[in-house]
Design a protein around this motif. Structure first.
Motif, short mmCIF file in Angstrom:
data_model
loop_
_atom_site.label_atom_id
_atom_site.label_comp_id
_atom_site.label_asym_id
_atom_site.label_seq_id
_atom_site.Cartn_x
_atom_site.Cartn_y
_atom_site.Cartn_z
N MET A 1 0.85 -1.21 0.00
CA MET A 1 0.00 0.00 0.00
C MET A 1 0.88 1.25 0.00
N THR A 2 1.88 1.27 0.92
CA THR A 2 2.78 2.41 0.97
C THR A 2 3.48 2.60 -0.36
N GLU A 3 3.88 1.46 -0.93
CA GLU A 3 4.62 1.55 -2.19
C GLU A 3 3.77 2.23 -3.25
N VAL A 4 2.51 1.81 -3.33
CA VAL A 4 1.62 2.41 -4.32
C VAL A 4 1.51 3.90 -4.08
N ALA A 5 1.27 4.26 -2.82
CA ALA A 5 1.11 5.68 -2.51
C ALA A 5 2.37 6.44 -2.87
N PHE A 6 3.53 5.83 -2.55
CA PHE A 6 4.79 6.52 -2.83
C PHE A 6 4.95 6.75 -4.32
N PHE A 7 4.69 5.70 -5.10
CA PHE A 7 4.93 5.90 -6.53
C PHE A 7 3.93 6.85 -7.15
N VAL A 8 2.69 6.79 -6.68
CA VAL A 8 1.72 7.79 -7.19
C VAL A 8 2.21 9.19 -6.86
N GLY A 9 2.60 9.37 -5.59
CA GLY A 9 3.07 10.70 -5.18
C GLY A 9 4.29 11.10 -5.95
N ALA A 10 5.23 10.15 -6.09
CA ALA A 10 6.49 10.49 -6.74
C ALA A 10 6.26 10.87 -8.20
N ILE A 11 5.42 10.07 -8.87
CA ILE A 11 5.17 10.38 -10.28
C ILE A 11 4.50 11.74 -10.41
N GLY A 12 3.56 12.00 -9.52
CA GLY A 12 2.89 13.31 -9.56
C GLY A 12 3.87 14.44 -9.33
N ALA A 13 4.73 14.26 -8.32
CA ALA A 13 5.66 15.33 -7.98
C ALA A 13 6.65 15.55 -9.12
N ILE A 14 7.16 14.43 -9.67
CA ILE A 14 8.13 14.57 -10.76
C ILE A 14 7.46 15.21 -11.97
N GLY A 15 6.25 14.75 -12.25
CA GLY A 15 5.53 15.32 -13.38
C GLY A 15 5.33 16.82 -13.20
N GLY A 16 4.90 17.19 -11.99
CA GLY A 16 4.71 18.61 -11.71
C GLY A 16 6.00 19.37 -11.91
N ALA A 17 7.10 18.80 -11.40
CA ALA A 17 8.38 19.50 -11.48
C ALA A 17 8.80 19.69 -12.93
N ILE A 18 8.64 18.63 -13.71
CA ILE A 18 9.04 18.76 -15.12
C ILE A 18 8.18 19.79 -15.82
N ALA A 19 6.89 19.80 -15.47
CA ALA A 19 6.00 20.78 -16.09
C ALA A 19 6.41 22.20 -15.73
N VAL A 20 6.85 22.39 -14.49
CA VAL A 20 7.29 23.73 -14.09
C VAL A 20 8.39 24.19 -15.02
N VAL A 21 9.34 23.29 -15.28
CA VAL A 21 10.49 23.68 -16.09
C VAL A 21 10.09 23.82 -17.56
N ALA A 22 9.16 22.96 -18.00
CA ALA A 22 8.93 22.89 -19.44
C ALA A 22 7.87 23.86 -19.94
N MET A 23 6.96 24.30 -19.08
CA MET A 23 5.89 25.20 -19.57
C MET A 23 6.48 26.51 -20.03
N ARG A 24 6.02 26.98 -21.15
CA ARG A 24 6.57 28.24 -21.65
C ARG A 24 5.97 29.43 -20.94
N ASN A 25 4.68 29.31 -20.62
CA ASN A 25 4.01 30.43 -19.97
C ASN A 25 4.21 30.32 -18.45
N PRO A 26 4.78 31.35 -17.83
CA PRO A 26 5.03 31.28 -16.38
C PRO A 26 3.76 30.98 -15.58
N PHE A 27 2.61 31.42 -16.09
CA PHE A 27 1.37 31.19 -15.38
C PHE A 27 1.12 29.69 -15.21
N TYR A 28 1.36 28.95 -16.28
CA TYR A 28 1.17 27.49 -16.18
C TYR A 28 2.24 26.86 -15.30
N SER A 29 3.42 27.45 -15.33
CA SER A 29 4.48 26.93 -14.46
C SER A 29 4.05 27.00 -13.00
#
Lengths: 174, 99, 669
Positions: A1-29
């Motif tokens: 259960m923890t593992e699932v939660a961790f990977f969901v959280g991790a993927i979300g966090a990493i995805g968010g982080a990449i989006a911050v860097v990759a979005m061209r419009n600062p608003f979306y960042s």
């Protein structure tokens, strides 16, 4: 259960982080960072840091990000060209960053610290990470640091008012 | 979950943030990337705090949160001031540090 | 309330007063500021009395109270408390300091009234009293250093109080620099104490010292010598005395409070406080006594020839502190503290009277110009005479009892201390001459212009505001003395302050009549009960013989002064011509300033020039420009890689981190 939660959280966090860097419009960042912070707060919960997680959501994702949204809206969505004037930086920077990540990972995974391979639950007592415990620590052992931090906030607020103050800016513009 | 996975995640987030600082030129986005790096550091601190069963690390994270807020306030203050003076919002144009 | 609580209150009031006056100087009118200043010190005095009662209420063996508010520092099992130590000695000092300070505050209330920096003055003055109290109440060597340094700063701030006057700021710097040399000595002593004993609390240090050190072991001698460096610098003993005469640039109440009554006696207090250490290092104690003898003779001879009124009194202060150092050096602790107290009374009184006269002279300080003030200012004249009588040890006055007690003890110990006693008797003779030189020069005779003006018009001459030392013209804005001058005859505050001190200077000695009451000795006994001299006293008969010879010397000295300055006023100038080299030696203060300039200041300056012109220009500049060249070419190489400066730095940083981590990883394999 923890593992699932961790990977969901991790993927979300990493995805968010990449989006911050990759979005061209600062608003979306900014919005991407909010997503990142929410997922990260979930991971904090896994680490039994309930109070920090709550503070992260309320203070960070709530209050601080609102300032970002306002500023991003105020200065307008300036879309910068995706291709840099100095392509070397765009290549060297990420390479070095990846190297850093690889090095830290080797250091962590190859470490002889056996405690790193546990989940630490044997060391944790009942009230770990609750607002009560953190509050006690803050106001007893770390009172000076706490006061210093509050003073720092005050100074920063004053500094921001002076920096972005209307009067001076107008005077210089005129 | 083992602590080391949290640390690897923290390292990854940190490097993503650092990459952002390196390749973006909009000061607002650079500040956002700094936030990423700070929260990666906070994650590592919390992981160690759990590993040792010592809540001091959590207090440290709270202090880091405050410092980050200060940084945001001052940083965004500078951004607004730059915007008011009609300076281009591009860190490459701020070359006063040039030696 | 316990004695410790009173002790904390003693510290609290002057600090509050200083902060209140300092921070609200725009809001409160000067009169209120003065009243707050006086009130704060007076409350501290009352709390001092509270502490006295509390201490006396305890049985004699438990009259030492240490109290700590919180831990100041705690490192590796070694802690420094923010603690005070209340015992009869510190209570005695507190009472002397707060008592005299209250009177001097009252005096300043009138004296400084026209000054533009009135608030600043009182804030500094209260801060000084706070630091001085911290110094005497400190419970360990660390806090002592804090008080010691605060006092040095307060002295600097007050000497340079008229900060637009260049001579004053220079004098302040000189005092500060010399005091810092002393501070360094004290710090090194504290470090050495910690290294040898592992503690810094007074009680613990003095308890452990006899177990750890054998008599005259080099460590304890070194500690005592370093303590003496601090004590000599603060108390203006040779060779660190040169700042005191220059410190007279400060306002007169400052001279009275800091450079006569309280701060300069801190060194004496330090030796008395650390007496368990000094008794383990008799060599250092003897050195203290010998330096005291030397200083009192040198200062006494200088005081006979200088003509600046305040400087005469300043040199006499050095000379009297010399007596105190002899006292604490030879083990006559209570006699030394007693002389400290009576000296505070009569020296503060002399300074106050001198201030009054200087005001009437429109800030001129040269006694050659002063004449006939006996008629113009009868009250001041009486006070001046009382002060001079007490200073020269005229029978019955406070100085007689206190000074001769020290001399008695020295001759009682015999041997080389007998020589010291003779030196001190010569010093007493000189004291009588120079103190009555002041009296006979400025009181009798036909009034000089300024005095006549005062008699005719009832107020003082308003001369052109100027620097009395250089004659430069000044204005009366903030940073210079104010326009209005006040003299004791007309300003109630000054009159009250002087009257009380005059009374104390006359009768203060009655506290300690050999064989009759000996209040001071009995009161201080618990502080010095561990001393090896505690049970050796001159007998009552010996004491009275000493008092008799002291009285004789002082009367002969006063008579000599009368002969020289009244009966045959030609003799001094003839002597001056006949003994030209001696006179110039004395007028130039034994060339101490010049010697120090030659030995220390000039070499340091030369070294500074060398560093600047040779070392800096060729070596450092060569290095830096070489480095700059390397960096520049490296930067040029890197510059091609990047367009943005800021991010370029970030990349370099990342590069460094990656490299460093790689190094560690490779090493750990």
């Amino acid at each position: 259960m923890t593992e699932v939660a961790f990977f969901v959280g991790a993927i979300g966090a990493i995805g968010g982080a990449i989006a911050v860097v990759a979005m061209r419009n600062p608003f979306y960042s900014v919005l991407a960072l909010v997503v990142h912070l929410v997922f990260l707060a979930g991971i904090f919960l896994l680490l039994r840091a309930q109070f920090i997680a709550a503070a992260q959501i309320v203070v960070y994702a709530g209050a601080v990000m609102v300032i970002y949204v306002f500023v991003a809206a105020y200065v307008g969505g300036i879309e910068e060209p995706m291709f840099d004037s100095s392509p070397m930086l765009r290549i060297v920077g990420p390479i070095l960053a990846v190297a850093l990540f690889v090095e830290i990972s080797i250091a962590v995974l190859g470490s002889s610290l056996t405690a790193l391979g546990t989940d630490g639950s044997d060391k944790i007592q009942g009230g770990f990470g609750t607002p009560e415990a953190i509050g006690k620590l803050m106001l007893e052992d770390f009172l000076i640091a706490f006061e210093a931090a509050s003073l720092l906030l005050l100074v920063a607020a004053v500094a921001a008012i002076i920096l972005a103050g209307r009067k001076k800016a107008q005077k210089e513009a005129a | 979950m083992d602590i080391e996975w949290y640390l690897v995640l923290s390292a990854l987030l940190f490097t993503i943030g650092f990459t952002g600082v390196l390749i973006r030129r909009n000061p607002v986005v650079i500040l956002l990337c700094l936030e990423l790096m700070l929260s990666a550091g906070a994650l590592a601190m919390l992981a160690f705090s759990r590993m040792l069963g010592d809540q001091d690390g959590q207090v440290m994270v709270l202090i880091v949160l405050v410092v980050a807020a200060c940084e945001v306030v001052v940083g965004l203050g500078i951004v607004v001031a730059m915007f008011r003076r009609r300076l281009p919002l591009d860190v490459d144009d701020m070359k006063e540090l040039k030696g | 309330m316990s004695a410790a609580t009173w002790g904390w209150l003693v510290l609290l009031f002057p600090l509050l007063g200083s902060l209140l006056i300092g921070f609200s100087f725009r809001k409160i009118p000067p009169k209120v500021a003065g009243a707050v200043g006086i009130g704060a010190i007076f409350l501290a005095f009352l709390c001092g009395i509270g502490a006295l009662i509390a201490v006396q209420g305890e049985p004699s063996e438990s009259r030492h109270v240490a109290s700590s508010l919180w831990e100041y520092a705690s490192v590796g099992g070694f802690t420094i408390d923010l603690g005070i130590y209340v015992d009869p000695l510190s209570v005695f000092m507190v009472l002397v300091i707060t008592g005299v300070s209250t009177l001097i505050h009252v005096y300043s209330y009138s004296y400084m009234q026209s000054d533009e920096g009135y608030h600043r003055f009182f804030s500094y003055l209260n801060f000084f009293v706070f630091s001085m109290l911290l110094l005497v109440l400190a419970g360990n060597f660390a806090l002592l250093i804090v008080g010691w340094a605060f006092v040095g700063f307060a002295s600097y701030a007050l000497i340079s109080y008229w900060y637009r006057r260049e001579t004053a700021t220079k004098a302040g710097m000189k005092a500060f620099v010399i005091n810092v040399i002393g501070d360094i000595g004290l710090v090194l002593a504290a470090i050495l104490i910690f290294r040898e004993l592992g503690v810094v609390d007074y009680a613990a240090v003095f308890e452990k010292a006899p177990e750890v050190f054998s008599t005259n072991q080099w460590e304890v001698v070194a500690i005592c010598l370093l303590l003496l460096v601090g004590a000599f610098a603060k108390s203006a003993q040779m060779p660190f005395h040169t700042w005191l005469a220059d410190a007279m640039e400060g306002p007169t109440p400052v001279s009275a409070l800091i450079h006569a009554a309280t701060m300069v006696t801190a060194g004496v207090y330090l030796v008395a406080r650390a007496h368990p250490l000094f008794e383990l290092a008799p060599t250092a104690a003897d050195l203290a006594a010998w330096v005291g003898v030397g200083t009192l003779l040198v200062a006494g001879t200088i005081a006979i020839v200088v003509t600046d009124l305040k400087r005469i009194i300043a040199f006499s202060t050095m000379s009297q502190i010399g007596y105190m150092f002899v006292a604490v050096g030879i083990g006559a602790y209570s006699a030394g503290m007693f002389h400290l107290m009576t000296h505070a009374f009569f020296k503060a009184l002399l300074f106050m009277a001198a201030g009054s006269i200087i005001s009437a002279m429109a800030n001129r300080q040269n006694i050659d110009h002063m004449k006939g003030f006996g008629k113009a200012m009868p009250f001041t004249a009486v006070m001046l005479i009382i002060g001079a009588l007490a200073l020269s040890g005229f029978p019955g006055t406070s100085g007689w009892f206190s000074k001769d007690e020290i001399i008695d003890f020295a001759s009682f110990r015999g041997g080389m201390y007998e020589v010291m006693a003779v030196g001190m008797l010569i010093g007493a003779f000189l004291t009588a001459i120079y103190s009555f030189r002041i009296i006979f020069r400025i009181l009798p005779g036909k009034p000089c212009d300024e005095a006549q003006y005062l008699i005719d018009n009832g107020h003082v001459v308003h001369g052109e505001p100027g620097n009395p030392a250089t004659g430069e013209l000044e204005d009366t804005e903030v940073g210079y003395p104010g326009e209005e001058h006040h003299i004791a005859e007309q300003a109630p505050g000054m009159k009250i302050g002087m009257a009380v001190l005059g009374f104390l200077a006359l009768v203060g000695g009655l506290l300690q009549i050999p064989g009759v009451d000996e209040v001071i000795t009995k009161f201080l006994e618990p502080s010095f009960e561990d001393s090896i001299f505690v049970n050796s006293h001159p007998t009552v008969a010996e004491a009275w013989t000493g008092l008799g010879s002291g009285a004789l010397i002082s009367i002969v000295g006063i008579f000599t002064a009368w002969l020289l300055y009244v009966k045959k006023p030609g003799i001094p100038s003839r002597l001056e011509q006949r003994l030209q080299p001696v006179h110039s030696l004395l007028v130039n203060k034994w060339y101490f300033d010049e010697i120090i300039d030659f030995l220390i200041v000039n070499p340091v300056k030369a070294f500074g020039r060398f560093s600047n012109e040779i070392f800096e220009r060729y070596v450092i500049n060569g290095l830096t420009s070489g480095t700059v060249g390397v960096i520049r070419s490296a930067g040029g190489a890197v510059r091609d890689l990047q367009s943005g400066m800021l991010r370029g730095y970030a990349v370099l940083m990342l590069f460094g981190v990656v490299g460093l981590l790689l190094y560690f990883l490779i090493r750990s394999i």
